[in-house]
Design a protein around this motif. Structure first.
Motif, PDB file in Angstrom:
ATOM      1  N   GLY A 129       0.806  -1.215   0.000  1.00  0.00           N
ATOM      2  CA  GLY A 129       0.000   0.000   0.000  1.00  0.00           C
ATOM      3  C   GLY A 129       0.838   1.264   0.000  1.00  0.00           C
ATOM      4  O   GLY A 129       0.515   2.251  -0.676  1.00  0.00           O
ATOM      5  N   LEU A 130       1.916   1.245   0.755  1.00  0.00           N
ATOM      6  CA  LEU A 130       2.764   2.430   0.879  1.00  0.00           C
ATOM      7  C   LEU A 130       4.111   2.000   1.448  1.00  0.00           C
ATOM      8  O   LEU A 130       4.173   1.206   2.394  1.00  0.00           O
ATOM      9  N   ARG A 131       5.138   2.547   0.865  1.00  0.00           N
ATOM     10  CA  ARG A 131       6.477   2.337   1.424  1.00  0.00           C
ATOM     11  C   ARG A 131       6.917   3.653   2.050  1.00  0.00           C
ATOM     12  O   ARG A 131       6.760   4.716   1.447  1.00  0.00           O
ATOM     13  N   ILE A 132       7.452   3.574   3.256  1.00  0.00           N
ATOM     14  CA  ILE A 132       7.978   4.796   3.870  1.00  0.00           C
ATOM     15  C   ILE A 132       9.484   4.655   4.075  1.00  0.00           C
ATOM     16  O   ILE A 132       9.981   3.576   4.386  1.00  0.00           O
ATOM     17  N   THR A 133      10.175   5.747   3.880  1.00  0.00           N
ATOM     18  CA  THR A 133      11.622   5.760   4.095  1.00  0.00           C
ATOM     19  C   THR A 133      11.982   7.000   4.899  1.00  0.00           C
ATOM     20  O   THR A 133      11.272   7.996   4.872  1.00  0.00           O
ATOM     21  N   GLY A 134      13.082   6.905   5.622  1.00  0.00           N
ATOM     22  CA  GLY A 134      13.602   8.065   6.333  1.00  0.00           C
ATOM     23  C   GLY A 134      14.497   8.866   5.407  1.00  0.00           C
ATOM     24  O   GLY A 134      14.848   8.412   4.324  1.00  0.00           O
ATOM     25  N   THR A 135      14.829  10.072   5.823  1.00  0.00           N
ATOM     26  CA  THR A 135      15.700  10.891   4.976  1.00  0.00           C
ATOM     27  C   THR A 135      16.722  11.592   5.856  1.00  0.00           C
ATOM     28  O   THR A 135      16.594  11.626   7.074  1.00  0.00           O
ATOM     29  N   ARG A 136      17.716  12.161   5.190  1.00  0.00           N
ATOM     30  CA  ARG A 136      18.603  13.079   5.886  1.00  0.00           C
ATOM     31  C   ARG A 136      17.780  14.248   6.401  1.00  0.00           C
ATOM     32  O   ARG A 136      16.668  14.487   5.958  1.00  0.00           O
ATOM     33  N   GLY A 137      18.401  15.034   7.255  1.00  0.00           N
ATOM     34  CA  GLY A 137      17.692  16.182   7.804  1.00  0.00           C
ATOM     35  C   GLY A 137      17.214  15.847   9.208  1.00  0.00           C
ATOM     36  O   GLY A 137      17.183  14.677   9.608  1.00  0.00           O
ATOM     37  N   SER A 138      16.848  16.872   9.936  1.00  0.00           N
ATOM     38  CA  SER A 138      16.350  16.679  11.300  1.00  0.00           C
ATOM     39  C   SER A 138      15.492  17.875  11.673  1.00  0.00           C
ATOM     40  O   SER A 138      15.387  18.826  10.896  1.00  0.00           O
ATOM     41  N   PHE A 139      14.858  17.799  12.824  1.00  0.00           N
ATOM     42  CA  PHE A 139      14.072  18.927  13.346  1.00  0.00           C
ATOM     43  C   PHE A 139      12.975  19.370  12.371  1.00  0.00           C
ATOM     44  O   PHE A 139      12.619  20.544  12.334  1.00  0.00           O
ATOM     45  N   GLY A 140      12.488  18.455  11.536  1.00  0.00           N
ATOM     46  CA  GLY A 140      11.381  18.794  10.637  1.00  0.00           C
ATOM     47  C   GLY A 140      11.793  19.092   9.216  1.00  0.00           C
ATOM     48  O   GLY A 140      10.945  19.366   8.356  1.00  0.00           O
ATOM     49  N   THR A 141      13.081  19.044   8.957  1.00  0.00           N
ATOM     50  CA  THR A 141      13.565  19.246   7.593  1.00  0.00           C
ATOM     51  C   THR A 141      13.748  17.883   6.923  1.00  0.00           C
ATOM     52  O   THR A 141      14.375  16.997   7.488  1.00  0.00           O
ATOM     53  N   VAL A 142      13.176  17.738   5.743  1.00  0.00           N
ATOM     54  CA  VAL A 142      13.155  16.453   5.037  1.00  0.00           C
ATOM     55  C   VAL A 142      13.784  16.627   3.658  1.00  0.00           C
ATOM     56  O   VAL A 142      13.349  17.479   2.876  1.00  0.00           O
ATOM     57  N   PHE A 143      14.789  15.847   3.376  1.00  0.00           N
ATOM     58  CA  PHE A 143      15.415  15.903   2.044  1.00  0.00           C
ATOM     59  C   PHE A 143      14.616  15.076   1.047  1.00  0.00           C
ATOM     60  O   PHE A 143      13.967  14.098   1.408  1.00  0.00           O
TER      61      PHE A 143
END
Lengths: 511, 511
Positions: free
Chosen positions: A223-237
């Motif tokens: 249904g959906l794949r989720i991945t993490g990203t670089r960045g922190s504190f609400g910033t998403v690359f």
């Protein structure tokens, strides 16, 4: 040694040459003054920046917003009285893609909003996905069997591996004089390989496994794949997972979410707690026009011998999709637009034609500038020269954020160093004086350099470019308006000097 | 001067007193060693931190998550074998409130997700709100008329005034030795007023206007009010706009959104561009229990003369609602829980009773600790002393994030300085040695200090506490596990020393 006549002639030629160079590089200080005055006292940088970011929005390659941005840019050129304005196709790019809705939240063990964005060009979820999250622990081919037949409609994720450290160093900076001086030094030789053969083999194995996983998840209809990203504190690359390819192969709906939110889900699952997610991605595909475009406009040359020659300035207008591509690269576009506005406002009558290019599709592989070069300048593979190859004196590019100009990379072109040193003199007090022979990469001047046409990118103060570019937070607030005002003035001057110079700028051999 | 006998007696008394003080403050180094060994080699800080944050979630006062957190905490105390575990009501708090759904995005001029959260205790939107945004430019009473009758169901906002600057200084830091030394100095007198009378008058006028606006928007039945907040790059600070009051008066649904997203909407509106928003807030009200609670547990005292006396340690477990209150104050709770776990694991038989208090409702006004003090210690207004007033030797608190302990604030209590200097000696190499006579405020030790019972809060390295506390990004990743391990060891030692000391800690007069 024994040919005095010849030697004298050579000496004379040398002296004449030196004299000529000096004469050539006399800078028109009155014009420099007029450029500064117009650029600083009547700057339109702020207004242009607002429109490119807040008003036009994210400008992903092929998107409706990018189309609007091209139209807006060309209208602005019209308003300023530029000539030969064109929205010029360089060839095929691919499918356009717009986000129509994006939402993700954790429902269990408690409700919590998640900061997340669809990866570019992924398919939508076809309504709300509600599911427990399955943690995919796949490190070898054998691991796939564990999940086969169990993932239909499910939200899935791989283990999180990011560690976030507090920022004990400032996230924004300006170059010190010493750092600028250090940017001049060049090391020859040595083994510069970043990766050992073992690392490369491991990376290849990981890539193969990743590709297999992607195909597996598609086949399993997750249904959906989720991945993490670089960045922190609400910033998403941002990255892309889907495809703009016209073959229209389906992709797994995929979102990249804030590192902390990804870490939370991972830790919960690893500790045996259930996590459920609700999410929705709605996208719109644009299949009416697969072409890629650049916007071109000119101040025509006026010297009968030189007006066929061209000085180019440019920057890419496409961006990633969740911020508004402010520092990357509305900033560059705004500065270049302002630079040509200044020159037009001063009603200069340049010897050579001045042409601005607002590139498309840089983020997907410098497509706009490479397409332009392929169409008009030269084929970098066959070395076939086209009509503009010997006409373009120089191409100036800006794409390192909105920090002010501190100097220029000359890409190993020793011959332009004394010229640029002279040209930068009136701008030393504005902080710009470093001429480095170094190369710099990853943006549109590379397309020109690749075919032997001088292409230049400037040294800019980094400010917090590295923290925000390619992120959801690359927004208007990131743009340093005063810095950009300085940059526009300097580029207007560089372009003017290039247009008026007796000779085209010297070139490195292209072979 | 002329009373040698008396003087001799005084001298003798003085020498005896000094001798006694020295004798008292001999630290049991073997016990200090055992505390360090248990705390460092068998730390459970990470596991406790995970559960308090990721697992239990945001713990807003009155919320379901806070109820769960109290239950989890008391179960943990049970598991560790603590005694007299109580979830102890101190009186009425108010209504519980849970977020069930929260979503906001810009629809025009293009689709863009907005990072935003309901302000605490606001009402829901009753489904999806879709509306153009109306900019409210209200600077005097007369301005209200412009909007009367036009706002029903609309999204409204006031002008944005925030300017965001790049972070040219590091956002995380540790105190230097010099800065710690500087924290000891105290200035007497002078006019420390932060505001001039003019500023105060202006602030009062603004507050009155704000209150009028809030009432106006409620009467006009606006659909959603949006406000900007401190923070940048995706970090959003929290406040409350609604009310937990049991009078159940309705409030305007209100969201606070990322400063950049707020700025974007404001700039668009100011430039005459339409902006439309779609948003939804679904909340759940809890009206089954209005009481506020603390969780209490003990290691009972064993000395027949001293076991009725108490050493307290505590931290508040309630938090704001969009992060998981990691640094504020799961960190403090985890450290205090770990400190008592260490002491219990060592099977110490303390002379005095050691009592841990996990406070509720600190963020709404130190309600938990003040409620406890009111119930058991003293009435700070009438000065009536209650049963525990002369029994509590000291209360130790931790609530400045997860940075390690560098020293302690003694709140002007000169008499404890030599005692604490001695007690900190075994921890100098762990970075903790600064005893400052200064006060520090804003957390639960204040409730004890207010009734003359010694209450202490520690000097902690700030790390990036200031950047993330009270925000959506106050999440597990913010917690410095190694630092917290140090803090738990030191607090366990302080509590132990206080429990074993012959006398209660000296007090300042309470009058």
């Amino acid at each position: 040694m024994n040919q005095p006549n010849k030697l004298s002639l050579l000496s004379l030629a040398f002296l004449l040459f030196i004299g000529q160079t000096w004469a050539q590089e006399q800078v028109d200080l009155e014009m420099m003054h007029r450029i500064k005055t117009e650029g600083i006292s009547k700057s339109q940088i702020q207004d242009i920046s607002f429109h490119l970011t807040d008003y036009l929005g994210p400008r992903l390659s092929g998107s409706t917003n990018l189309r609007n941005a091209r139209a807006w840019t060309s209208e602005k050129f019209q308003e300023w009285g530029l000539s030969n304005i064109k929205i010029d196709s360089y060839g095929e790019f691919g499918r356009g893609w717009n986000v129509r809705k994006s939402y993700i939240a954790m429902k269990l063990p408690y409700y919590a909003q998640v900061i997340g964005y669809p990866k570019a060009w992924t398919d939508g979820t076809n309504g709300l996905v509600e599911s427990e999250v399955t943690l995919l622990e796949i490190t070898s081919d054998a691991d796939f069997d564990k999940y086969k037949g169990k993932l239909k409609g499910k939200v899935v994720m791989a283990p999180a591996t990011l560690t976030l450290n507090p920022a004990f160093e400032a996230e924004a900076k300006r170059w010190t004089d010493q750092e600028l001086e250090d940017r001049k030094s060049i090391n020859i030789g040595g083994n510069n390989a970043r990766y050992t053969p073992e690392m490369l083999a491991q990376m290849r194995a990981q890539r193969d496994l990743d590709q297999k996983l992607t195909a597996f998840l598609l086949a399993e209809e997750v249904g959906l794949r989720i991945t993490g990203t670089r960045g922190s504190f609400g910033t998403v690359f941002h990255t892309r997972a889907g495809s703009y390819s016209t073959d229209k192969k389906p992709t797994v709906p995929e979102m990249e979410i804030a590192a902390e939110h990804y870490g939370r889900i991972y830790r919960l699952l690893k500790n045996g707690k259930s996590v459920s997610i609700e999410a929705e991605i709605e996208v719109e595909w644009l299949d009416d026009d697969y072409k890629g475009y650049n916007v071109l406009a000119e101040i025509p040359g006026t010297d009968k011998n030189l007006k066929a020659e061209i000085v180019m300035l440019g920057a890419h207008i496409d961006s990633w999709h969740a911020g508004t591509g402010a520092n990357d690269n509305a900033a560059g576009v705004a500065v270049m637009m302002e630079a040509i506005r200044i020159l037009k406002a001063l009603n200069i009558q340049p010897k050579r034609t001045i042409r601005i290019a607002i590139w498309g599709e840089e983020e997907q592989g410098l497509f706009g500038s490479r397409g332009y070069v392929q169409k008009y300048v030269a084929d970098r593979t066959s070395k076939e020269k086209k009509s503009e190859w010997d006409k373009i004196s120089a191409y100036y590019n800006l794409d390192n954020g909105s920090g002010k100009i501190r100097g220029i990379y000359v890409e190993g072109n020793d011959m332009v160093v004394p010229i640029f040193e002279k040209w930068f003199e009136p701008f030393h007090e504005l902080g710009a004086k470093t001429i480095t022979r170094r190369n710099t990469g990853s943006t549109d001047h590379v397309a020109f350099e690749a075919v032997g046409v001088p292409g230049f990118q400037f040294i800019q103060d980094p400010i917090d470019y590295g923290k925000g570019y390619h992120t959801n937070m690359d927004l208007y607030e990131r743009m340093q308006i005063a810095d950009m005002t300085q940059a526009a003035v300097i580029i207007a001057a560089m372009v003017y000097n290039t247009a008026q110079r007796d000779e085209k700028l010297p070139r490195k051999p292209w072979n």
